[in-house]
Design a protein around this motif. Structure first.
Motif, mmCIF file in Angstrom:
data_model
loop_
_atom_site.group_PDB
_atom_site.id
_atom_site.type_symbol
_atom_site.label_atom_id
_atom_site.label_comp_id
_atom_site.label_asym_id
_atom_site.label_seq_id
_atom_site.Cartn_x
_atom_site.Cartn_y
_atom_site.Cartn_z
ATOM 1 N N ALA A 7 0.836 -1.208 0.000
ATOM 2 C CA ALA A 7 0.000 0.000 0.000
ATOM 3 C C ALA A 7 0.865 1.249 0.000
ATOM 4 C CB ALA A 7 -0.931 -0.006 1.206
ATOM 5 N N PHE A 8 1.915 1.261 0.818
ATOM 6 C CA PHE A 8 2.812 2.409 0.855
ATOM 7 C C PHE A 8 3.519 2.592 -0.485
ATOM 8 C CE2 PHE A 8 6.933 4.401 1.820
ATOM 9 C CZ PHE A 8 6.475 5.590 2.364
ATOM 10 N N GLY A 9 3.961 1.492 -1.087
ATOM 11 C CA GLY A 9 4.621 1.562 -2.392
ATOM 12 C C GLY A 9 3.686 2.087 -3.473
ATOM 13 N N PHE A 10 2.429 1.643 -3.456
ATOM 14 C CA PHE A 10 1.463 2.119 -4.446
ATOM 15 C C PHE A 10 1.192 3.611 -4.269
ATOM 16 C CE2 PHE A 10 -2.922 3.037 -5.706
ATOM 17 C CZ PHE A 10 -2.823 2.736 -7.057
ATOM 18 N N ALA A 11 1.060 4.050 -3.007
ATOM 19 C CA ALA A 11 0.819 5.471 -2.755
ATOM 20 C C ALA A 11 2.013 6.300 -3.213
ATOM 21 C CB ALA A 11 0.552 5.701 -1.269
ATOM 22 N N LEU A 12 3.208 5.841 -2.921
ATOM 23 C CA LEU A 12 4.410 6.557 -3.328
ATOM 24 C C LEU A 12 4.533 6.605 -4.848
ATOM 25 C CD1 LEU A 12 6.886 7.981 -2.173
ATOM 26 C CD2 LEU A 12 8.091 5.790 -2.305
ATOM 27 N N PHE A 13 4.249 5.486 -5.505
ATOM 28 C CA PHE A 13 4.295 5.444 -6.970
ATOM 29 C C PHE A 13 3.260 6.381 -7.581
ATOM 30 C CE2 PHE A 13 2.502 3.628 -10.869
ATOM 31 C CZ PHE A 13 3.613 3.738 -11.699
ATOM 32 N N SER A 14 2.054 6.418 -7.016
ATOM 33 C CA SER A 14 0.993 7.277 -7.552
ATOM 34 C C SER A 14 1.359 8.751 -7.439
ATOM 35 C CB SER A 14 -0.320 7.020 -6.825
ATOM 36 O OG SER A 14 -0.736 5.701 -7.015
ATOM 37 N N VAL A 15 1.902 9.144 -6.293
ATOM 38 C CA VAL A 15 2.274 10.545 -6.095
ATOM 39 C C VAL A 15 3.448 10.923 -6.994
ATOM 40 C CG1 VAL A 15 3.218 12.178 -4.406
ATOM 41 C CG2 VAL A 15 1.338 10.676 -3.775
ATOM 42 N N ALA A 16 4.407 10.008 -7.152
ATOM 43 C CA ALA A 16 5.589 10.303 -7.955
ATOM 44 C C ALA A 16 5.274 10.331 -9.447
ATOM 45 C CB ALA A 16 6.685 9.277 -7.676
ATOM 46 N N SER A 17 4.346 9.516 -9.907
ATOM 47 C CA SER A 17 4.049 9.460 -11.341
ATOM 48 C C SER A 17 3.014 10.493 -11.785
ATOM 49 C CB SER A 17 3.566 8.067 -11.729
ATOM 50 O OG SER A 17 2.328 7.793 -11.112
ATOM 51 N N ALA A 18 2.307 11.128 -10.862
ATOM 52 C CA ALA A 18 1.274 12.095 -11.235
ATOM 53 C C ALA A 18 1.822 13.272 -12.039
ATOM 54 C CB ALA A 18 0.538 12.579 -9.995
ATOM 55 N N PRO A 19 2.946 13.895 -11.649
ATOM 56 C CA PRO A 19 3.441 15.016 -12.472
ATOM 57 C C PRO A 19 3.861 14.591 -13.881
ATOM 58 C CG PRO A 19 4.483 15.046 -10.310
ATOM 59 C CD PRO A 19 3.714 13.765 -10.416
ATOM 60 N N MET A 20 4.286 13.355 -14.040
ATOM 61 C CA MET A 20 4.725 12.887 -15.364
ATOM 62 C C MET A 20 3.545 12.536 -16.260
ATOM 63 S SD MET A 20 8.005 10.607 -14.367
ATOM 64 C CE MET A 20 7.462 10.016 -12.774
ATOM 65 N N THR A 21 2.462 12.065 -15.686
ATOM 66 C CA THR A 21 1.326 11.641 -16.500
ATOM 67 C C THR A 21 0.215 12.681 -16.583
ATOM 68 O OG1 THR A 21 0.303 10.580 -14.584
ATOM 69 C CG2 THR A 21 1.732 9.216 -15.969
#
Length: 112
Positions: A7-21
């Motif tokens: 869950a923590f990894g998914f949240a971190l991935f979502s926040v990190a990929s939002a500016p790129m996508t």
């Protein structure tokens, strides 16, 4: 522990990929509020105020929805809870019924 890490990894991935996508070209149309195809105005069509009855109906829905949320697990584990669970649920339903009777007497359920 693995589920928390996932869950923590998914949240971190979502926040990190939002500016790129996310959107890269901003314009007035994308930054405006969308209100079902109607041009947004500073003041709503009816003066911008909702009637109090709208909020009372919403709160009543929440109260009775929460009652159902508590009743379902109780019904599933009724035999395991025994007499204590039965007495507690009778008190809970009684409390909600008092609230229901109060609202009914005050005219909160009239739809005119």
């Amino acid at each position: 522990m693995g589920l928390i890490a996932l869950a923590f990894g998914f949240a971190l991935f979502s926040v990190a990929s939002a500016p790129m996508t996310g959107p890269r070209r901003y314009n007035r149309a994308k930054l405006d509020a969308y209100e079902c195809g109607i041009e947004p105005t500073p003041q709503g069509a009816g003066g911008g105020k909702f009637p109090v009855k709208f909020y009372l109906t919403a709160m009543l829905f929440i109260v009775f929805d929460i009652e159902i949320i508590f009743l379902y697990p109780w019904a599933v584990s009724f035999n395991a809870l025994g007499l204590f669970g039965f007495v507690e649920m009778v008190l809970f339903i009684g409390t909600v019924f008092v609230a229901y009777a109060y609202v009914w007497r005050r005219g909160g359920l009239d739809w005119d």
